[in-house]
Each structure stands twice: as structure tokens, then as C-alpha cells.
Design a protein around this motif. Structure first.
Motif, PDB file in Angstrom:
ATOM      1  N   GLU A   1       0.827  -1.218   0.000  1.00  0.00           N
ATOM      2  CA  GLU A   1       0.000   0.000   0.000  1.00  0.00           C
ATOM      3  C   GLU A   1       0.860   1.266   0.000  1.00  0.00           C
ATOM      4  O   GLU A   1       0.502   2.250  -0.634  1.00  0.00           O
ATOM      5  CB  GLU A   1      -0.966  -0.001   1.194  1.00  0.00           C
TER       6      GLU A   1
ATOM      7  N   ILE B   1       1.763   1.728  -3.590  1.00  0.00           N
ATOM      8  CA  ILE B   1       0.629   2.122  -4.431  1.00  0.00           C
ATOM      9  C   ILE B   1       0.278   3.597  -4.187  1.00  0.00           C
ATOM     10  O   ILE B   1       0.045   4.358  -5.142  1.00  0.00           O
ATOM     11  CB  ILE B   1      -0.578   1.202  -4.165  1.00  0.00           C
TER      12      ILE B   1
ATOM     13  N   LYS C   1      -5.347   8.123  -9.158  1.00  0.00           N
ATOM     14  CA  LYS C   1      -4.777   6.947  -8.500  1.00  0.00           C
ATOM     15  C   LYS C   1      -4.430   5.898  -9.550  1.00  0.00           C
ATOM     16  O   LYS C   1      -4.932   5.947 -10.681  1.00  0.00           O
ATOM     17  CB  LYS C   1      -5.784   6.340  -7.518  1.00  0.00           C
TER      18      LYS C   1
ATOM     19  N   ASP D   1      -4.816   2.632  -8.551  1.00  0.00           N
ATOM     20  CA  ASP D   1      -5.368   1.427  -7.918  1.00  0.00           C
ATOM     21  C   ASP D   1      -5.846   0.412  -8.952  1.00  0.00           C
ATOM     22  O   ASP D   1      -5.694  -0.794  -8.758  1.00  0.00           O
ATOM     23  CB  ASP D   1      -6.538   1.791  -6.986  1.00  0.00           C
TER      24      ASP D   1
ATOM     25  N   ASN E   1      -4.571  -3.285  -8.567  1.00  0.00           N
ATOM     26  CA  ASN E   1      -5.589  -4.300  -8.258  1.00  0.00           C
ATOM     27  C   ASN E   1      -5.524  -5.451  -9.245  1.00  0.00           C
ATOM     28  O   ASN E   1      -5.565  -6.614  -8.867  1.00  0.00           O
ATOM     29  CB  ASN E   1      -6.994  -3.689  -8.289  1.00  0.00           C
TER      30      ASN E   1
END
Ligand SMILES: [Zn+2]
Length: 725
Positions: free
Chosen positions: A605, A608, A626, A628, A632
């Protein structure tokens, strides 16, 4: 049992073909320090005296198995019995009706308290499969405190004598700080080949040690379990500092022929609290004068007299681990800026390699598994035997290692230490410890010998410059920046692997070598297992070491080294400035990450969130600033997309062409999306990137204009982990 999230449901399904665990059982063996006994007693009743089937054989049947079954859990039970009872433990070994034996653990002393797994044997190899593992509500709530443990280590002072017969005698003074006012048991890592002759505290009191709770060869020992449990005379208040002084001896150094020594137990030759505990190290070694010894840290003293040498090494800052290597070495030295790089190797290779080359009928030699990287079996192959000399390439290795130090300094920031020793180790793995790299003997041999003796039949040269650069890169990724939990180790290995690939790209014919390496990694991802699934589908990068299981022993090295290397390569692609083609943003991301987190342990995290600061308008697919979506798909989940491109070219005007077409996406979950690079191919296979197309479940259409007419337009599969048609 229902796992709390999709990732753990998928992990469970890999092992039992169902996302929830619902299983009848014929017997269950339980050990616990929680309320289970009261719960069972409340539900139990006296046997009916008229029942013809009396369980009168129960004790006779179970007395002996219960002793065997209890072995792996005694230490954990003792910890609660001697200390704080508020973090209970529950263990059950269940004889399932369909699934065979498996175990369920709720250990409230660790952040991921709950786990289900099984010991599985494939051929002769034993695996500790973890079906799923996650925090309980209670363990999650105090995760930070649990991660601190019951004790914090501040420093290690080790004094080690290595005798001419290679046996080792050690004194270890460990300075600790109590993190629990009730705890009395401290589990220390220590090789099973080293016996403790005594432990004292700083007041001269004898401290008890439990060495036999984990008998050798029990099933609980399936994964190397080298441990001693120290029982303090009394608990220390939180924050109080104290010392333990260990005296121990044994043999962890093997003579593997031709004078080459193998230091086994590289992570457990001294009593230690593991990789998660950075500490200051002060190491003193005494050894026969004819040997050279190198260790982690800076050498601050060295002297010889009457056949003995003595040297002293101090860590530069805190280290997560300390190690040494020794042999009848010769050495070569280079400077890389301010950094001294010194390489050590023996004149001859270990006899296993010689035998493998000489061949006929020699049995395979198993090199013990090192800490962190996979063990290997060296197979005999027939060949004529001119002697193999690692020392021959000493200068070349010094050249490569110092070039890697300089190059990575330009990419990631200053080299973290004043010097780097590179030393030879028998076998076919490398390790990059602070200021000390272990390099396999094969890396010191000429390329012809290396390929001939190499273990991978598919080509490439994994033990050439790539392994040197990989281990050098660990000085930043792994040593300067550690990893938080097993979920986060991919950052270290992935970045070391990608750094090594980038280094390869700078060698002669480097572009081609770089492409070949990434292509090999892609092939390995897409190769099928015996069960007909791709290696990549074995689980997400985030599962870390759990990926190596009875289903796929190589899951961890394949997915965490190779796929993570691809993920970082694609992240670099996302950061490329579409106008200038510059990748400066990606390297700025990495340099800033190093300077922000140096000396710390980083999590997935952390990475990221940090990467999000460098998102480009083009790669901001979710319009939330972002990345993500990217992590992901590629880190938390599995799936390699298949893309199908159709394109046409139309002349708009003189020197102006319209390239338009569509891309379809398959073989990934519906919400998968990706920026897909599209290239135009001109004469002589010259490739020019036209742009990146955001492709989602509905596919995408694209339009580009060019000044010359391309002969073909394709998806750039050299920069995309995908199957492309
Ligand atoms: Zn590595």
C-alpha cells in the motif's frame, strides 16, 4: 469457514475447489489456551452406561498419536502458560472426510491470526500449503502492537571461532527491549545444527532454554524450523532493556570439495529474532589464517598471528540480517565512485560441479535450501573434465558488479554503504545481503561452462550478469528498504529483478537481451502446470511465499520474481511521456520512494499510494488520480488478457496517413482495463509507438495519424504482459 475477502476465497478454491470450507470430519485433535475446553464441557454429557458402543479404547488409541501431534504447537502453548493469557491460541488438526488431514489455527499473537492449511507431500518434497490466512477482528484491531512482538532487538555482538575442522563456537550477546510486561518466553531462530551450551542474563543468572519442543523430523517441521525457546527468569517491564548472552557450538560449514566451503544456515548461524528486526551488529571472527573471511558490514579490525586470523565487522547503520562467507579466496577490487567493490572466489570449483561436468553415473547433489531463495538439485551430465576455475573471471565479476553499483546509483540514488563484498557460494542461487553478496560458483565461470552446466533448459543466462545485478540491486531493494510482511516481499524481488533486466539492457546487444529476458519471463507465466492451468493463474503476486505450494513448487519464484518484473516494466510504460517518450517520471518515482522510505519496511500500500503521485493524465483511467486500477489487476488479482487487434491504414493527404482500428479484450474479469501500447512497423522492422489505447471489457477503437505508411500495425507485446493476436 468463509474467508472474508475475494482473494482468500480464490486462494482456498485453488486448494479445495470451493471458496468456502465445509467439511465433515472423522476425528479432530485440538490444542488451545482459549475457552474451547469450557465450551466443549458445556456441550458434553456422560456416556450412556447402556450404550453397547462404549468409547473405552479412547485413551489407549490416542495416547501415543496425541504426543506426536502435539509437537509443533508446544512452544506456542508454553508462551501463554508462562505469560500473558490475553492473546489465546487455538489449533485443530482435522481428519476431513473428503479433504484428508488439514489444520486450522487461530493465533491471536500474530496479525494474520487465522489460517487453514495442510501438509502435502509430492514425490519426496513436503509442502506446507496455506489454503487461506487472514486477520481476525481482534488481531486486526491490534495489528500494530502485534507486529512489534514481545521483545525488540537492539543489537547483536557476536564472537565466533571457526576451528580447522570447520566446527563453530560462538558467543552471542543480544541486547533487547521488553515490549510485554508479562512475557517470559522468547523464540530465537538458531540452526538445528547448533547446540546451546548455556544462556545467561546480564545479572549473571542462568536462563532456561527449551530446545526439544520441536523434535527433528516431525511433520510440523516441514518448513525449515530452526529455533530455540528462551525462558526468562521473570518478565521485564515494557521499555526495560536487558541482555542475553548465548554460548553455542556446532557445525554449519561444509567442505564441498576442492577446498570450497559452504556456509549453510546463513540466516541462522546466530540466535536471532528474524528479518523483521533491524539491529546494530558487531561481529568478531577467529579462523585459520589460510582462509579469508568476509562478512556483512565494514571491517574495522584485522590481524593474524600463530596460524590464526581475527577480524571485526560493524554494520553501517541497522541491518536486518548478518552473515559471513569464507574460503581460500583470491580477490579483485574496483571502485565505483566512492564505493569499494571487492570480489572473492576460490581457484577451483566445488567438486559437485566438477562431477556434474565429468558426469557419468554421479548421483544428483542436493544443495541445501538457502534462506529466501529456492534450493536446487544439481544433476549429473557427462562431459570431459578440464578444471573449472571461478577465480578466472574474478576481474569480469568485479567489472560487472561495480558497473551495476554505478548504474543503480544513477537510477535509485546513492549506494547505501561504503563498500560491497561479492563472494562465491556453491550452488545455483544468489543472495544480496547488506554489503555482502553471495554469488553462485556458476556465475564465476565462463559463459560456455555456465550454459553447459546451467539448470534451465530454456536458454537465457540467468546466472550471468543478471544474477550479479539482481543481488547488487538488493542493496537498495531489500536492505536499505525492507519489506513489511510476506505480502510485500514482491517489491524487493520485483524491483531487484527489474533492475537486473535494465542493467542487462545496457550490455552489448542489450536491447535484444532485455527483450529476450522479458519474453522468457512471459513464457514462464503462460506455461501450463500439470493441471492444465497457466502458472500465472496460481495466485496473485500479493500471496508471496504462499504461491509455492504442492500445486506449483515454483510458484513463488515464477510469479513474485518474473511477473513482478513485468508489472514494474508496465508501470514504467504508464509513466512514459507520450509527447517526448521520456521515462524520467518512473525513475523519479523510484528515487523518491527510496529517499522517502529508506531505513524502513515498506508495504504494498505504501508503494501504491506513492505511485499515485506520479499518475499521468493518460494513465488515470479511473479519473481519481490513483493507479489502484493497475495494482488491483496485476498485484492483488490474477489474469493475463488476450488482445485481438484489427487495423486499416488510409492515405489522407501527401505524407499523412490515418491508422484506425479496434482492440478486443478477452480472458480476464469483466472490470479489467489496461492501457494497451500500439506500434507501427516500418521497413527493416523499425517499430514506432503510435500511442496507448485504454481498453476495457467492451474493447476500444483507436485513430492515429502518421507521416509515413506503416507496413503493419500491431499491439506492442514487448511492453505488455498479454497474449496478442
Ligand atoms: Zn532476490
Amino acid at each position: 469457514m468463509i474467508p472474508p475477502n475475494a482473494a482468500e476465497k480464490r486462494s482456498l478454491a485453488q486448494f479445495i475447489q470451493a471458496p468456502i470450507l465445509e467439511e465433515g470430519f472423522s476425528s479432530v485433535y485440538m490444542r488451545f489456551t482459549d475457552q474451547t475446553a469450557q465450551e466443549l464441557l458445556a456441550l458434553s454429557r456422560r456416556p450412556d452406561p447402556d450404550d453397547p458402543e462404549q468409547p473405552d479404547q479412547f485413551v489407549q488409541e490416542w495416547a501415543s498419536p496425541a504426543q506426536t501431534l502435539g509437537q509443533g504447537t508446544s512452544e506456542r502453548i508454553l508462551m501463554d502458560l508462562l505469560g500473558d493469557r490475553s492473546h489465546p491460541y487455538f489449533y485443530a488438526r482435522v481428519q476431513g472426510l473428503n479433504l484428508g488431514a488439514f489444520q486450522v489455527i487461530d493465533d491471536e499473537r500474530v496479525p494474520e491470526a487465522f489460517s487453514v492449511g495442510a501438509i502435502r507431500k509430492v514425490d519426496s518434497e513436503v509442502f506446507g500449503d496455506i489454503w487461506c490466512s487472514f486477520p481476525t477482528q481482534a488481531s486486526q484491531a491490534r495489528a500494530a502492537a502485534l507486529r512489534e512482538g514481545v521483545v525488540k532487538v537492539l543489537s547483536y555482538a557476536l564472537d565466533i571461532r571457526i576451528h580447522p575442522d570447520r566446527s563453530l563456537e560462538g558467543r552471542a550477546e543480544v541486547q533487547l527491549e521488553s515490549r510485554s510486561a508479562q512475557n517470559r518466553l522468547i523464540p530465537f531462530g538458531l540452526s538445528r545444527w547448533l547446540a546451546v551450551s548455556g544462556i545467561e542474563d546480564d545479572r549473571g543468572r542462568r536462563v532456561a532454554v527449551v530446545e526439544d519442543l520441536l523434535p527433528k523430523g516431525s511433520p510440523a517441521e516441514a518448513r525449515a524450523y530452526d529455533q530455540v525457546d528462551v525462558v526468562l527468569p521473570e518478565p521485564y517491564p515494557v521499555g526495560e532493556r536487558f541482555r542475553l548472552i548465548f554460548k553455542y557450538h556446532g557445525n554449519v560449514i561444509a567442505d564441498v570439495g576442492n577446498g570450497v566451503l559452504y556456509v549453510g544456515a546463513r540466516g541462522s548461524w546466530y540466535p536471532n529474532l528474524g528479518l523483521g528486526n533491524p539491529a546494530v551488529y558487531d561481529l568478531t571472527f577467529h579462523y585459520p589464517e589460510k582462509l579469508t573471511l568476509v562478512a556483512t558490514g565494514s571491517r574495522v579490525e584485522e590481524k593474524s598471528s600463530e596460524g590464526w586470523s581475527e577480524s571485526r565487522w560493524r554494520s553501517d547503520g541497522v541491518f536486518r540480517v548478518a552473515g559471513f562467507n569464507l574460503g581460500p579466496y583470491i580477490s579483485a577490487e574496483r571502485r565505483a565512485g566512492k564505493v569499494q567493490v571487492k570480489v572473492y572466489a576460490t581457484r577451483e570449483a566445488e567438486s559437485a560441479l566438477e562431477k556434474r561436468r565429468a558426469g557419468a553415473g554421479t548421483p544428483p547433489v542436493i544443495i541445501p535450501g538457502p534462506y529466501g531463495e529456492r534450493p536446487s538439485i544439481l544433476h549429473a551430465i557427462p562431459k570431459l573434465p578440464p578444471p573449472l576455475s571461478p577465480a578466472a573471471l574474478l576481474d569480469d565479476i568485479a567489472e560487472i558488479a561495480s558497473a551495476a553499483v554505478e548504474y543503480f546509483t544513477s537510477l535509485f540514488g546513492p549506494f547505501p554503504y561504503p563498500h560491497l563484498a561479492v563472494s562465491q557460494v556453491p550452488g545455483n542461487f544468489g543472495q544480496g545481503w547488506p554489503e555482502l553478496v553471495y554469488l553462485p560458483t556458476l556465475s564465476f565461470l565462463p559463459k560456455a561452462d555456465r550454459s553447459e552446466l546451467a539448470l534451465n533448459p530454456k536458454g537465457g543466462d540467468p546466472l550471468g550478469p543478471v544474477v550479479v545485478a539482481h543481488e547488487v540491486a538488493h542493496q537498495w531493494w531489500g536492505n536499505l528498504l525492507g519489506w513489511d510482511t510476506y505480502h510485500d516481499q514482491w517489491l524487493s524481488e520485483g524491483l531487484a529483478s527489474y533492475a537486473a533486466a535494465l542493467f542487462l539492457a545496457r550490455q552489448k546487444d542489450g536491447d535484444r537481451q532485455f527483450r529476450n529476458l522479458l519474453h522468457l519471463y512471459k513464457e514462464d507465466m503462460l506455461a501450463k502446470t500439470g493441471e492444465g492451468k497457466t502458472i500465472e493463474s496460481g495466485g496473485p503476486i500479493w500471496l508471496g511465499q504462499r504461491l509455492s505450494s504442492s500445486h506449483d513448487p515454483e510458484g513463488y519464484p515464477n510469479i513474485v520474481y518474473k511477473k513482478a518484473c513485468w508489472v514494474l516494466h508496465m508501470l514504467r510504460g504508464l509513466m512514459i511521456d507520450p509527447k517526448t517518450g521520456s521515462d524520467e517520471r518512473f525513475f523519479r518515482l523510484l528515487r523518491d520512494f527510496v529517499s522517502r522510505y529508506q531505513g524502513q519496511s515498506v508495504s504494498t500500500e505504501d508503494f501504491i499510494q506513492h505511485a499515485a503521485k506520479y499518475v499521468t493524465p493518460e494513465s488515470d483511467l479511473e479519473r481519481n488520480h490513483k493507479l489502484d486500477w493497475f495494482f488491483n489487476e496485476w498485484v492483488y488479482e490474477t489474469g493475463v488478457p488476450t488482445y485481438h487487434l484489427e487495423a486499416g491504414v488510409r492515405e489522407l493527404a501527401a505524407n499523412k496517413y490515418l491508422v484506425q482500428g479496434s482492440i478486443a479484450q478477452n480472458d480476464v474479469p469483466r472490470d479489467f482495463e489496461m492501457l494497451v501500447p500500439v506500434v507501427a512497423i516500418y521497413a527493416k522492422d523499425r517499430r514506432v509507438t503510435l500511442g496507448r489505447v485504454a481498453v476495457s471489457e467492451n474493447g476500444a477503437r483507436f485513430k492515429f495519424t502518421t507521416t509515413r505508411k506503416p507496413s503493419r500495425v500491431v499491439i506492442d507485446d514487448e511492453n505488455l504482459l498479454a497474449v496478442v493476436h
